[in-house]
Motif scaffolding. Structure first.
Motif, PDB file in Angstrom:
ATOM      1  N   TYR A  93      52.447  87.145  75.873  1.00  0.00           N
ATOM      2  CA  TYR A  93      52.287  86.104  74.939  1.00  0.00           C
ATOM      3  C   TYR A  93      51.052  86.601  74.028  1.00  0.00           C
ATOM      4  CZ  TYR A  93      55.265  83.025  77.217  1.00  0.00           C
ATOM      5  OH  TYR A  93      56.442  82.516  77.838  1.00  0.00           O
ATOM      6  N   ALA A  94      50.895  85.757  73.049  1.00  0.00           N
ATOM      7  CA  ALA A  94      49.604  86.424  72.006  1.00  0.00           C
ATOM      8  C   ALA A  94      48.463  86.585  72.813  1.00  0.00           C
ATOM      9  CB  ALA A  94      49.583  85.388  71.029  1.00  0.00           C
ATOM     10  N   HIS A  95      48.015  85.778  73.753  1.00  0.00           N
ATOM     11  CA  HIS A  95      46.743  85.964  74.321  1.00  0.00           C
ATOM     12  C   HIS A  95      46.783  86.291  75.814  1.00  0.00           C
ATOM     13  CE1 HIS A  95      44.753  84.999  70.524  1.00  0.00           C
ATOM     14  NE2 HIS A  95      45.728  83.977  70.604  1.00  0.00           N
ATOM     15  N   THR A 139      59.676  83.655  84.920  1.00  0.00           N
ATOM     16  CA  THR A 139      60.692  84.514  85.604  1.00  0.00           C
ATOM     17  C   THR A 139      61.992  83.882  85.666  1.00  0.00           C
ATOM     18  OG1 THR A 139      58.980  85.395  87.186  1.00  0.00           O
ATOM     19  CG2 THR A 139      61.158  85.685  87.719  1.00  0.00           C
ATOM     20  N   LEU A 140      62.214  82.491  86.164  1.00  0.00           N
ATOM     21  CA  LEU A 140      63.304  81.857  86.253  1.00  0.00           C
ATOM     22  C   LEU A 140      63.901  81.642  84.874  1.00  0.00           C
ATOM     23  CD1 LEU A 140      64.657  80.519  88.721  1.00  0.00           C
ATOM     24  CD2 LEU A 140      63.874  78.178  87.594  1.00  0.00           C
ATOM     25  N   LYS A 141      63.204  81.399  83.901  1.00  0.00           N
ATOM     26  CA  LYS A 141      63.847  81.039  82.649  1.00  0.00           C
ATOM     27  C   LYS A 141      64.433  82.471  81.650  1.00  0.00           C
ATOM     28  CE  LYS A 141      61.729  76.853  81.027  1.00  0.00           C
ATOM     29  NZ  LYS A 141      60.758  76.123  80.040  1.00  0.00           N
ATOM     30  N   MET A 142      63.711  83.745  82.206  1.00  0.00           N
ATOM     31  CA  MET A 142      64.447  84.640  81.820  1.00  0.00           C
ATOM     32  C   MET A 142      65.778  84.810  82.244  1.00  0.00           C
ATOM     33  SD  MET A 142      61.477  87.470  82.238  1.00  0.00           S
ATOM     34  CE  MET A 142      60.309  87.715  80.600  1.00  0.00           C
ATOM     35  N   LEU A 143      66.296  84.234  83.488  1.00  0.00           N
ATOM     36  CA  LEU A 143      67.547  84.629  84.080  1.00  0.00           C
ATOM     37  C   LEU A 143      68.772  83.773  83.107  1.00  0.00           C
ATOM     38  CD1 LEU A 143      66.914  84.242  87.961  1.00  0.00           C
ATOM     39  CD2 LEU A 143      67.631  86.301  86.433  1.00  0.00           C
ATOM     40  N   ASN A 144      68.321  82.856  82.418  1.00  0.00           N
ATOM     41  CA  ASN A 144      69.481  82.319  81.744  1.00  0.00           C
ATOM     42  C   ASN A 144      68.850  82.538  80.061  1.00  0.00           C
ATOM     43  OD1 ASN A 144      67.260  80.257  81.180  1.00  0.00           O
ATOM     44  ND2 ASN A 144      68.803  78.497  81.826  1.00  0.00           N
ATOM     45  N   ARG A 145      67.856  83.443  79.929  1.00  0.00           N
ATOM     46  CA  ARG A 145      67.608  83.938  78.669  1.00  0.00           C
ATOM     47  C   ARG A 145      66.794  82.746  77.778  1.00  0.00           C
ATOM     48  NH1 ARG A 145      71.872  87.443  76.018  1.00  0.00           N
ATOM     49  NH2 ARG A 145      70.377  87.622  74.227  1.00  0.00           N
ATOM     50  N   LEU A 146      66.256  81.713  78.581  1.00  0.00           N
ATOM     51  CA  LEU A 146      65.484  80.829  77.582  1.00  0.00           C
ATOM     52  C   LEU A 146      64.192  81.517  77.091  1.00  0.00           C
ATOM     53  CD1 LEU A 146      66.067  77.471  79.752  1.00  0.00           C
ATOM     54  CD2 LEU A 146      66.844  77.759  77.319  1.00  0.00           C
ATOM     55  N   ILE A 147      63.983  82.465  77.872  1.00  0.00           N
ATOM     56  CA  ILE A 147      62.658  83.560  77.534  1.00  0.00           C
ATOM     57  C   ILE A 147      63.286  84.901  77.548  1.00  0.00           C
ATOM     58  CG2 ILE A 147      60.448  84.070  78.238  1.00  0.00           C
ATOM     59  CD1 ILE A 147      59.861  81.401  79.441  1.00  0.00           C
ATOM     60  N   GLU A 148      62.946  85.572  76.805  1.00  0.00           N
ATOM     61  CA  GLU A 148      63.295  86.953  76.457  1.00  0.00           C
ATOM     62  C   GLU A 148      62.166  87.893  77.028  1.00  0.00           C
ATOM     63  OE1 GLU A 148      66.299  87.931  76.201  1.00  0.00           O
ATOM     64  OE2 GLU A 148      67.448  86.570  74.787  1.00  0.00           O
ATOM     65  N   PRO A 149      62.258  88.858  77.762  1.00  0.00           N
ATOM     66  CA  PRO A 149      61.111  89.865  78.111  1.00  0.00           C
ATOM     67  C   PRO A 149      60.587  90.601  76.841  1.00  0.00           C
ATOM     68  CG  PRO A 149      63.255  90.360  79.344  1.00  0.00           C
ATOM     69  CD  PRO A 149      63.492  89.285  78.356  1.00  0.00           C
ATOM     70  N   THR A 150      59.362  90.794  76.957  1.00  0.00           N
ATOM     71  CA  THR A 150      58.729  91.908  75.863  1.00  0.00           C
ATOM     72  C   THR A 150      59.240  93.420  76.258  1.00  0.00           C
ATOM     73  OG1 THR A 150      56.725  90.305  76.171  1.00  0.00           O
ATOM     74  CG2 THR A 150      56.613  92.226  74.939  1.00  0.00           C
ATOM     75  N   ASP A 151      59.285  93.554  77.554  1.00  0.00           N
ATOM     76  CA  ASP A 151      59.749  94.895  77.842  1.00  0.00           C
ATOM     77  C   ASP A 151      60.201  94.904  79.293  1.00  0.00           C
ATOM     78  OD1 ASP A 151      59.943  97.513  77.767  1.00  0.00           O
ATOM     79  OD2 ASP A 151      57.634  98.018  78.346  1.00  0.00           O
ATOM     80  N   GLY A 152      61.232  95.742  79.489  1.00  0.00           N
ATOM     81  CA  GLY A 152      61.918  95.845  80.833  1.00  0.00           C
ATOM     82  C   GLY A 152      63.294  95.539  80.696  1.00  0.00           C
ATOM     83  N   ASP A 153      64.303  95.433  81.816  1.00  0.00           N
ATOM     84  CA  ASP A 153      65.474  95.168  81.685  1.00  0.00           C
ATOM     85  C   ASP A 153      65.614  94.144  82.830  1.00  0.00           C
ATOM     86  OD1 ASP A 153      66.800  96.080  79.246  1.00  0.00           O
ATOM     87  OD2 ASP A 153      66.430  98.137  80.411  1.00  0.00           O
ATOM     88  N   ILE A 154      66.600  93.162  82.605  1.00  0.00           N
ATOM     89  CA  ILE A 154      67.211  92.483  83.873  1.00  0.00           C
ATOM     90  C   ILE A 154      68.665  92.664  84.023  1.00  0.00           C
ATOM     91  CG2 ILE A 154      67.399  90.063  84.863  1.00  0.00           C
ATOM     92  CD1 ILE A 154      65.063  89.335  82.848  1.00  0.00           C
ATOM     93  N   TYR A 155      69.135  92.925  85.102  1.00  0.00           N
ATOM     94  CA  TYR A 155      70.709  93.235  85.754  1.00  0.00           C
ATOM     95  C   TYR A 155      71.102  92.010  86.169  1.00  0.00           C
ATOM     96  CZ  TYR A 155      69.887  97.985  83.768  1.00  0.00           C
ATOM     97  OH  TYR A 155      69.446  98.954  82.919  1.00  0.00           O
ATOM     98  N   PHE A 156      72.341  91.669  86.008  1.00  0.00           N
ATOM     99  CA  PHE A 156      72.957  90.617  86.821  1.00  0.00           C
ATOM    100  C   PHE A 156      74.393  91.135  86.801  1.00  0.00           C
ATOM    101  CE2 PHE A 156      75.854  86.778  85.949  1.00  0.00           C
ATOM    102  CZ  PHE A 156      75.649  86.269  87.453  1.00  0.00           C
ATOM    103  N   ASP A 157      74.833  91.222  88.109  1.00  0.00           N
ATOM    104  CA  ASP A 157      75.966  92.155  88.714  1.00  0.00           C
ATOM    105  C   ASP A 157      76.028  93.354  87.766  1.00  0.00           C
ATOM    106  OD1 ASP A 157      76.974  90.104  90.247  1.00  0.00           O
ATOM    107  OD2 ASP A 157      78.105  89.177  88.862  1.00  0.00           O
ATOM    108  N   ASP A 158      75.222  94.251  87.913  1.00  0.00           N
ATOM    109  CA  ASP A 158      74.995  95.606  87.251  1.00  0.00           C
ATOM    110  C   ASP A 158      75.375  95.835  85.831  1.00  0.00           C
ATOM    111  OD1 ASP A 158      74.583  96.567  89.666  1.00  0.00           O
ATOM    112  OD2 ASP A 158      76.839  96.607  90.373  1.00  0.00           O
ATOM    113  N   ARG A 159      74.958  94.441  85.331  1.00  0.00           N
ATOM    114  CA  ARG A 159      75.241  94.699  83.559  1.00  0.00           C
ATOM    115  C   ARG A 159      73.823  94.073  83.062  1.00  0.00           C
ATOM    116  NH1 ARG A 159      79.940  91.329  81.077  1.00  0.00           N
ATOM    117  NH2 ARG A 159      79.120  91.540  79.034  1.00  0.00           N
ATOM    118  N   ARG A 160      73.247  94.603  82.051  1.00  0.00           N
ATOM    119  CA  ARG A 160      72.345  94.087  81.440  1.00  0.00           C
ATOM    120  C   ARG A 160      72.464  92.620  80.959  1.00  0.00           C
ATOM    121  NH1 ARG A 160      69.404  97.838  77.252  1.00  0.00           N
ATOM    122  NH2 ARG A 160      71.420  97.665  76.257  1.00  0.00           N
ATOM    123  N   LEU A 161      71.479  91.611  81.229  1.00  0.00           N
ATOM    124  CA  LEU A 161      71.436  90.189  80.645  1.00  0.00           C
ATOM    125  C   LEU A 161      71.831  90.103  79.113  1.00  0.00           C
ATOM    126  CD1 LEU A 161      69.054  87.803  82.268  1.00  0.00           C
ATOM    127  CD2 LEU A 161      71.471  88.076  82.774  1.00  0.00           C
TER     128      LEU A 161
END
Ligand code: ADP
Ligand code: MG
Length: 313
Positions: free
Chosen positions: A15-17, A47-69
């Motif tokens: 985040y900004a700060h 972490t949890l909200k990244m799983l349904n993409r309510l929050i997107e990572p700034t960097d890195g990848d999340i895989y779900f069943d071997d496919r990127r979210l």
């Protein structure tokens, strides 16, 4: 065999700060009851909200069943990720069955099928459908509303259920009942549960695997037994000091309440010792205590279940 379903690879959220997550790596097996635990601000909700993409990572990848979210269609992805909120947020103007079936309705399920599904789920959580299906949310207690909040997330049979501190606003009795309920649902439904809490007792009671978080970093991942017996560092050791939270009951109270299993092994602790002493001894392994009905072996789980009941008194 366990199959990995969700994988965070070097996930950062800036985040900004401040940095909420710093190169997080985490693997969640299929059909696990996976708990994220840590103090406030440690990055659990992020972490949890990244799983349904309510929050997107700034960097890195999340895989779900071997496919990127990010390669999923967002709507399709969210259908596979049921989400239970802390503040239950049922729609006050819809009755219970319509609340439960709201996502099914948006998917175009016919009314008959929606009602059947809502009634089936109500029965599964011991809310008599004939009594509850057509009530309004305001006619339910907090604990009953949270049951509905949970089954609403299950209505269209997602693969994963995300729960963010769903019981923290409840009284201890309701919390214990709902912990027992989600454990049972997890067994019956064979879905993957990802559960966030700041309460280490709750984490130990519920989690098949537990990830301990602090300041955007994972401190340790393991079973409750692993973490209590072999804490990775001082933070984890301090966080999981079961004896700090324990009450002044004696071990004999726990045995009287029916905990433990019969054994012929020799005793290793006095029944008059306190549960705090028991907690300390359990770090080394199971403990055997003499009772009028023979020797009983106690495990960490027995102590946690006993303490949960006590909190509910
Ligand atoms: P937890 O759920 O463990 O309490 P969060 O994931 O909510 O932690 O937050 C992790 C950190 O990120 C905290 O320091 C929090 O203040 C910060 N944070 C969360 N959301 C935002 C936001 N929208 N903007 C700036 N900082 C945020
Ligand atoms: Mg949070």
């Amino acid at each position: 065999m366990e199959v990995d379903m969700i994988e965070f690879r070097n996930v950062t959220k800036q985040y900004a700060h401040n940095q909420a997550l710093d190169r997080l790596n985490l693997t969640i097996p299929s059909r696990d009851f996976f708990v994220l635990v840590g103090p406030s601000g440690s990055g659990k909700t992020t972490t949890l909200k990244m799983l349904n993409r309510l929050i997107e990572p700034t960097d890195g990848d999340i895989y779900f069943d071997d496919r990127r979210l990010i390669d999923y269609d967002l709507k399709q992805l969210r259908l596979q990720m049921g989400y239970v909120l802390q503040n239950i947020a049922l729609f006050p103007n819809l009755n219970i069955q319509d609340n439960i079936a709201i996502q099914a309705e948006s998917l175009g399920w016919p009314r008959k099928r929606r009602i059947e599904r809502a009634r089936e789920l109500l029965a599964q959580v011991d809310l008599d459908p004939d009594q509850y299906a057509t009530r309004m949310p305001s006619e339910l207690s907090g604990g009953e509303q949270q049951r509905v909040g949970i089954i609403r997330a299950l209505a269209i049979k997602p693969k994963v259920v995300l729960m963010d501190e769903p019981f923290s606003a409840l009284d201890p009795i309701s919390r214990k009942q709902l912990q027992d309920l989600v454990l049972r649902l997890h067994q019956e439904l064979k879905m993957t549960f990802v559960f966030v809490t700041h309460d280490m007792h709750e984490a130990l009671r519920l989690g098949q695997h537990i990830a301990v978080m602090r300041l955007g970093h994972i401190q340790q991942v393991g079973t409750g037994e692993d973490i209590i017996r072999h804490p990775a560092n001082d933070f984890v050791r301090g966080f999981f000091q079961v004896e700090n939270a324990a009450r002044p009951d004696a071990i004999s109270d726990l045995v009287l309440a029916g905990y433990g299993t019969a054994t012929t092994a020799t005793t290793s602790i006095d029944a008059a010792a306190t549960v705090n002493e028991l907690a300390a001894a359990l770090r080394q392994g199971p403990v055997v205590v003499a009772t009028p009905d023979g020797n009983r072996q106690l495990q960490i789980k027995d102590l946690l279940d006993f303490l949960a009941t006590k909190e509910a008194d």
